[in-house]
Design a protein around this motif. Structure first.
Motif, mmCIF file in Angstrom:
data_model
loop_
_atom_site.group_PDB
_atom_site.id
_atom_site.type_symbol
_atom_site.label_atom_id
_atom_site.label_comp_id
_atom_site.label_asym_id
_atom_site.label_seq_id
_atom_site.Cartn_x
_atom_site.Cartn_y
_atom_site.Cartn_z
ATOM 1 N N UNK B 168 2.759 1.604 -13.474
ATOM 2 C CA UNK B 168 2.465 2.264 -12.210
ATOM 3 C C UNK B 168 1.536 1.420 -11.367
ATOM 4 N N UNK B 169 1.554 1.696 -10.076
ATOM 5 C CA UNK B 169 0.635 1.023 -9.180
ATOM 6 C C UNK B 169 -0.248 2.116 -8.582
ATOM 7 N N UNK B 170 -1.532 1.837 -8.505
ATOM 8 C CA UNK B 170 -2.397 2.816 -7.873
ATOM 9 C C UNK B 170 -2.772 2.316 -6.499
ATOM 10 N N UNK B 171 -2.631 3.143 -5.509
ATOM 11 C CA UNK B 171 -3.012 2.727 -4.176
ATOM 12 C C UNK B 171 -3.972 3.752 -3.608
ATOM 13 N N UNK B 172 -4.974 3.234 -2.933
ATOM 14 C CA UNK B 172 -5.896 4.095 -2.226
ATOM 15 C C UNK B 172 -5.773 3.646 -0.787
ATOM 16 N N UNK B 173 -5.442 4.514 0.097
ATOM 17 C CA UNK B 173 -5.287 4.013 1.450
ATOM 18 C C UNK B 173 -5.132 5.120 2.454
ATOM 19 N N UNK B 174 -5.164 4.732 3.727
ATOM 20 C CA UNK B 174 -4.954 5.713 4.772
ATOM 21 C C UNK B 174 -4.388 5.011 5.992
ATOM 22 N N UNK B 175 -3.907 5.799 6.933
ATOM 23 C CA UNK B 175 -3.407 5.240 8.186
ATOM 24 C C UNK B 175 -4.525 5.229 9.217
ATOM 25 N N UNK B 176 -4.388 4.352 10.185
ATOM 26 C CA UNK B 176 -5.376 4.303 11.254
ATOM 27 C C UNK B 176 -4.797 4.907 12.521
ATOM 28 N N UNK B 177 -5.619 5.622 13.234
ATOM 29 C CA UNK B 177 -5.167 6.208 14.488
ATOM 30 C C UNK B 177 -5.947 5.548 15.613
ATOM 31 N N UNK B 178 -5.216 4.895 16.502
ATOM 32 C CA UNK B 178 -5.866 4.241 17.631
ATOM 33 C C UNK B 178 -5.177 4.693 18.900
ATOM 34 N N UNK B 179 -5.923 5.129 19.865
ATOM 35 C CA UNK B 179 -5.387 5.643 21.128
ATOM 36 C C UNK B 179 -4.302 6.685 20.887
ATOM 37 N N UNK B 180 -4.611 7.643 20.033
ATOM 38 C CA UNK B 180 -3.702 8.740 19.719
ATOM 39 C C UNK B 180 -2.395 8.307 19.088
ATOM 40 N N UNK B 181 -2.328 7.066 18.694
ATOM 41 C CA UNK B 181 -1.105 6.617 18.045
ATOM 42 C C UNK B 181 -1.416 6.287 16.596
ATOM 43 N N UNK B 182 -0.660 6.888 15.722
ATOM 44 C CA UNK B 182 -0.900 6.596 14.315
ATOM 45 C C UNK B 182 -0.273 5.256 13.967
ATOM 46 N N UNK B 183 -1.117 4.352 13.521
ATOM 47 C CA UNK B 183 -0.634 3.010 13.235
ATOM 48 C C UNK B 183 -0.687 2.773 11.742
ATOM 49 N N UNK B 184 0.433 2.516 11.165
ATOM 50 C CA UNK B 184 0.434 2.386 9.718
ATOM 51 C C UNK B 184 -0.082 1.041 9.229
ATOM 52 N N UNK B 185 -1.409 0.907 9.199
ATOM 53 C CA UNK B 185 -1.962 -0.243 8.493
ATOM 54 C C UNK B 185 -2.475 0.304 7.197
ATOM 55 N N UNK B 186 -1.960 -0.172 6.134
ATOM 56 C CA UNK B 186 -2.363 0.416 4.870
ATOM 57 C C UNK B 186 -3.173 -0.569 4.077
ATOM 58 N N UNK B 187 -4.308 -0.103 3.653
ATOM 59 C CA UNK B 187 -5.109 -0.901 2.747
ATOM 60 C C UNK B 187 -4.827 -0.382 1.357
ATOM 61 N N UNK B 188 -4.364 -1.232 0.522
ATOM 62 C CA UNK B 188 -4.033 -0.804 -0.827
ATOM 63 C C UNK B 188 -4.980 -1.473 -1.807
ATOM 64 N N UNK B 189 -5.675 -0.655 -2.542
ATOM 65 C CA UNK B 189 -6.583 -1.169 -3.562
ATOM 66 C C UNK B 189 -5.911 -0.963 -4.908
#
Lengths: 148, 209
Positions: B168-189
């Motif tokens: 399995x892979x464990x990921x901790x991450x979230x999306x960023x919201x900039x100017x009301x637009x959800x931008x999928x930049x994912x940081x995966x640890x």
């Protein structure tokens, strides 16, 4: 691992450091594709044999002969083993290379001839294999399709 | 009892990881906001423990082309941090920093890639510095590596690195919201299992002892 006989297209997506191995018995048009991630199965009792080059190839060959393929007729085409990130001296960058070496040595030990290969480099590959004629095709980003 | 596999994590431990994800992503968002000169918010962070195929589906298909910035952790904690920069995110960064946008990744020139690497690196470093402050751990980071390719292959890098320990892979991450637009930049640890165990013990939430 996927297997098909007569007609059908076997596909494995986005091979990075992983390797896709197409094993094919042309006489009965039986093709199998196995996608391995790591060179050697080090742990005993691991259920996921298909993840490793050594156990994955051997298990696939076993299942092919069980379906009527003759070991001596089986040939191989391989693709993958790229280095996705250039991390300098880190061991991580070598997984692709270690996979290539392991796959080749297992195939040599099993006396399976490698007809064509497209391994190494830095690009990810999607591998398609047409069971009706034994032709392989490799799709990559920023590179024209390659027939193997 | 120490954990040997990701699926042995208790709900308290998962909550702790989610909190780490929240603090780390929050700090990374602040760094991003300062770089872009814009307000950046984060969505609720998730901790996910996924098989490879599930991870690929989650992030949007194996053959989708994406950029990835990868940094390796060493020292008291080993693991991989991967910032997956999908095209929307890349364009957001390029628009703010270099005042340009691209149709696809092949149009990136060296300066653009360099900006993306740097933004990725700063976000990752902020994430880790928050984590190391919280857990009082010394963590060293390698120089970032950058690749633009099929995301299936990019995600397979942490999988292959720790594939011998877990399926399995464990990921901790979230999306960023900039100017009301959800931008999928994912940081995966993706920490290695032993380091994860050490981290949870450091934070005093390990189920055993």
């Amino acid at each position: 691992m996927k297997m098909a006989r007569g007609t059908g297209m076997l596909i494995t997506y986005a091979l990075g450091s992983c390797i896709g191995i197409c094993l094919y018995d042309p006489a009965i048009k039986l093709g199998a594709m196995v996608h391995i991630m790591l060179p050697l199965n080090m742990e005993a009792g691991r259920k996921n044999t298909m993840k490793y080059a050594d156990t994955g190839i051997r298990e696939t060959l076993k299942q092919m002969t069980a379906k009527g393929a003759a070991h001596s007729r089986i040939t191989a085409k391989i693709a993958g083993g790229a280095k996705m990130f250039d991390m300098g001296e880190s061991a991580m960058g070598n997984i692709g290379q270690r996979n290539i070496e392991s796959v080749k040595s297992v195939l040599r030990m099993e006396k399976i001839r490698i007809l064509r290969e497209d391994v190494g480099g830095t690009v990810a590959r999607t591998l398609l294999f047409d069971v009706s004629n034994g032709a392989g095709c490799i799709r990559s980003y920023g590179r024209p399709d390659l027939i193997i | 009892m120490s954990i040997k596999n990701y699926d042995q994590l208790s709900s308290l431990e998962l909550d702790t990881l989610r909190e780490i994800g929240s603090i780390g992503s929050g700090n990374a968002a602040t760094a991003l906001s300062q770089m872009l000169g814009k307000e950046v918010r984060i969505t609720l962070p998730e901790v996910r423990i996924m098989g490879y195929n599930e991870a690929i589906d989650w992030i949007g298909g194996p053959e989708e082309i994406t950029a990835g910035v990868l940094v390796k952790m060493r020292g008291q904690m080993g693991g991989i941090l991967l910032a997956v920069q999908q095209l929307d995110f890349a364009n957001l960064v390029l628009k703010c920093i270099l005042d340009k946008t691209v149709q696809d990744y092949s149009q990136l020139i060296e300066l653009d890639s360099s900006a993306l690497v740097e933004v990725g690196n700063i976000m990752i470093s902020t994430f880790i510095s928050a984590l190391s402050g919280l857990a009082d751990m010394q963590i060293e980071l390698t120089v970032p590596a950058f690749a633009v390719d099929m995301q299936g292959a990019i995600l397979a890098v942490p999988m292959a690195e720790y594939g011998g320990q877990s399926d399995y892979i464990m990921t901790i991450g979230s999306n960023f919201v900039c100017e009301d637009k959800e931008t999928p930049c994912r940081l995966l640890l993706s920490p290695d299992v032993r380091s994860l165990d050490f981290l949870l013990r450091k934070l005093g939430v390990s189920s055993g002892e």
